[in-house]
Design an enzyme around this catalytic site. Structure first.
Site, PDB file in Angstrom:
ATOM      1  N   ARG A 234     -32.498  63.161  45.984  1.00 33.43           N
ATOM      2  CA  ARG A 234     -31.626  64.283  46.294  1.00 33.43           C
ATOM      3  C   ARG A 234     -30.830  63.957  47.548  1.00 33.43           C
ATOM      4  O   ARG A 234     -31.348  63.383  48.508  1.00 33.43           O
ATOM      5  CB  ARG A 234     -32.440  65.569  46.511  1.00 33.43           C
ATOM      6  CG  ARG A 234     -33.055  66.149  45.252  1.00 33.43           C
ATOM      7  CD  ARG A 234     -31.979  66.679  44.300  1.00 33.43           C
ATOM      8  NE  ARG A 234     -32.544  67.327  43.125  1.00 33.43           N
ATOM      9  CZ  ARG A 234     -32.787  66.703  41.969  1.00 33.43           C
ATOM     10  NH1 ARG A 234     -32.531  65.391  41.870  1.00 33.43           N
ATOM     11  NH2 ARG A 234     -33.284  67.360  40.943  1.00 33.43           N
ATOM     12  N   GLU A 262     -22.817  67.926  46.978  1.00 28.70           N
ATOM     13  CA  GLU A 262     -22.586  67.251  45.701  1.00 28.70           C
ATOM     14  C   GLU A 262     -21.687  68.113  44.826  1.00 28.70           C
ATOM     15  O   GLU A 262     -22.052  69.242  44.518  1.00 28.70           O
ATOM     16  CB  GLU A 262     -23.926  67.012  44.999  1.00 28.70           C
ATOM     17  CG  GLU A 262     -23.827  66.079  43.805  1.00 28.70           C
ATOM     18  CD  GLU A 262     -25.199  65.730  43.246  1.00 28.70           C
ATOM     19  OE1 GLU A 262     -25.704  64.643  43.567  1.00 28.70           O
ATOM     20  OE2 GLU A 262     -25.761  66.558  42.503  1.00 28.70           O
ATOM     21  N   HIS A 281     -24.287  61.367  39.914  1.00 27.58           N
ATOM     22  CA  HIS A 281     -25.586  61.903  39.483  1.00 27.58           C
ATOM     23  C   HIS A 281     -25.857  61.556  38.015  1.00 27.58           C
ATOM     24  O   HIS A 281     -26.122  62.428  37.175  1.00 27.58           O
ATOM     25  CB  HIS A 281     -25.624  63.428  39.688  1.00 27.58           C
ATOM     26  CG  HIS A 281     -27.017  63.956  39.894  1.00 27.58           C
ATOM     27  ND1 HIS A 281     -27.304  64.960  40.795  1.00 27.58           N
ATOM     28  CD2 HIS A 281     -28.199  63.625  39.317  1.00 27.58           C
ATOM     29  CE1 HIS A 281     -28.599  65.240  40.757  1.00 27.58           C
ATOM     30  NE2 HIS A 281     -29.159  64.433  39.870  1.00 27.58           N
TER      31      HIS A 281
END
Length: 323
Positions: A234, A262, A281
């Site tokens: 993360r 993000e 991602h």
């Protein structure tokens, strides 16, 4: 994929696999779970299969599902959907995180291999001069620091330990003691020592209040010159601006599949630095890989119907140390 009926997620022969007496709810539940259509389906539901976009299972939702006994999450972390009400109700909860881990492990190992070979530093080799023989770097005996012995972290460690390169692996994880670390073939160290000694640092810890900003400016400064940070966990575990400064100076490089925020805002330096690779991602299951999650959930439901132990069972106590 939100809360789904079995027919939407599972193969067409599932009724035969589970027994002809099994009733598959229809239509699929999408969107909010507190609407009249959802309430009608939930009233008869005993096993709920959920996915990434499923709304939280609140007290109101669970009150509409008096027969519900089990939640099978056909995705990774159950944190976004599980509430205190789920545990208070005593529901069984299963996650397909093991199935999602495979692609992340493969992605991480590729990034570590690229890092060990100095791939970003030589990416412009075709446009300029190729690096000389003595300037090239390799993977053999490189020190890799693993932050977090999660299901992904452990599989990365296992693969690194089996690699002919002879990687030396350091581990920082407060839940792993020296004896367990020895069995894993790694050296257990504190975070500061891991950063000081590792040429490659790979992040696999969960995002928890205690891990926010774990790789701070202070910790990043300890990584040796030429070091590489790999993050497939993360983004919030890293100090984004401190990492941008370190990479901007050319001292460190990075492979980032996750960022904080993000996505990164347009024009952020990490997006244009030649020694940083940012991917959107994509390490976890996507595209054709998502089928693995559905198949895992199928098998969990089969195990449940047979009365077998659930492979992906997750309990309330796990929430303090899993993503």
């Amino acid at each position: 994929m939100g809360a789904q009926v079995v027919e939407r997620v599972f193969p067409p022969d599932l009724r035969d696999r589970l027994g002809r007496s099994t009733r598959l709810a229809a239509p699929p539940l999408t969107g909010a779970l507190d609407g009249p259509d959802a309430m009608e389906v939930l009233a008869a539901t005993e096993i709920l299969v959920t996915g990434w976009d499923c709304p939280p299972l609140t007290r109101q939702v669970l009150a509409a599902a008096p027969r519900l006994t089990t939640v099978v999450h056909a995705a990774g972390s159950v944190r976004p959907i599980v509430t205190d009400a789920v545990w208070e109700r005593g529901l069984l909860v299963s996650s397909a995180a093991d199935a999602n881990a495979g692609p992340v492990v493969a992605f991480t190992l590729a990034a570590i291999t690229f890092a060990a070979k100095g791939a970003l530093a030589t990416a412009g080799g075709y446009a300029s001069a190729w690096p000389g023989f003595t300037e090239r770097v390799g993977a053999d005996a490189r020190v890799v620091g693993i932050i977090g012995a999660s299901r992904i972290g452990r599989r990365v460690i296992e693969a690194l330990r089996a690699d002919e390169a002879g990687y030396r692996v350091l581990l920082c994880d407060p839940y792993v003691d020296g004896a367990e670390a020895a069995l894993m073939g790694v050296e257990r160290v504190g975070l500061a020592e891991l950063c000081r000694r590792s040429g490659i640092v790979s992040v696999h810890a969960p995002q928890l209040p205690a891990t926010q900003g774990l790789l701070s400016a202070e910790m990043l400064a300890l990584i040796p010159d030429g070091g590489v940070v790999v993050n497939t966990a993360r983004g919030a575990l890293l100090d984004t601006e401190a990492l941008a400064a370190e990479c901007g100076s050319g001292r460190l490089s990075a492979y980032l599949d996750v960022t904080h925020p993000e996505p990164l805002p347009a024009g952020h330096p990490l997006l244009s630095l030649p020694n940083v690779l940012v991917t959107p991602h994509i390490a976890g299951a996507q595209g054709s890989e998502v089928r693995r999650l559905g198949l895992y959930a199928v098998e969990e439901v089969e195990r449940l119907v047979r009365g077998s132990e659930l492979r992906g069972r997750t309990g309330r106590g796990d929430m303090v140390r899993v993503a």
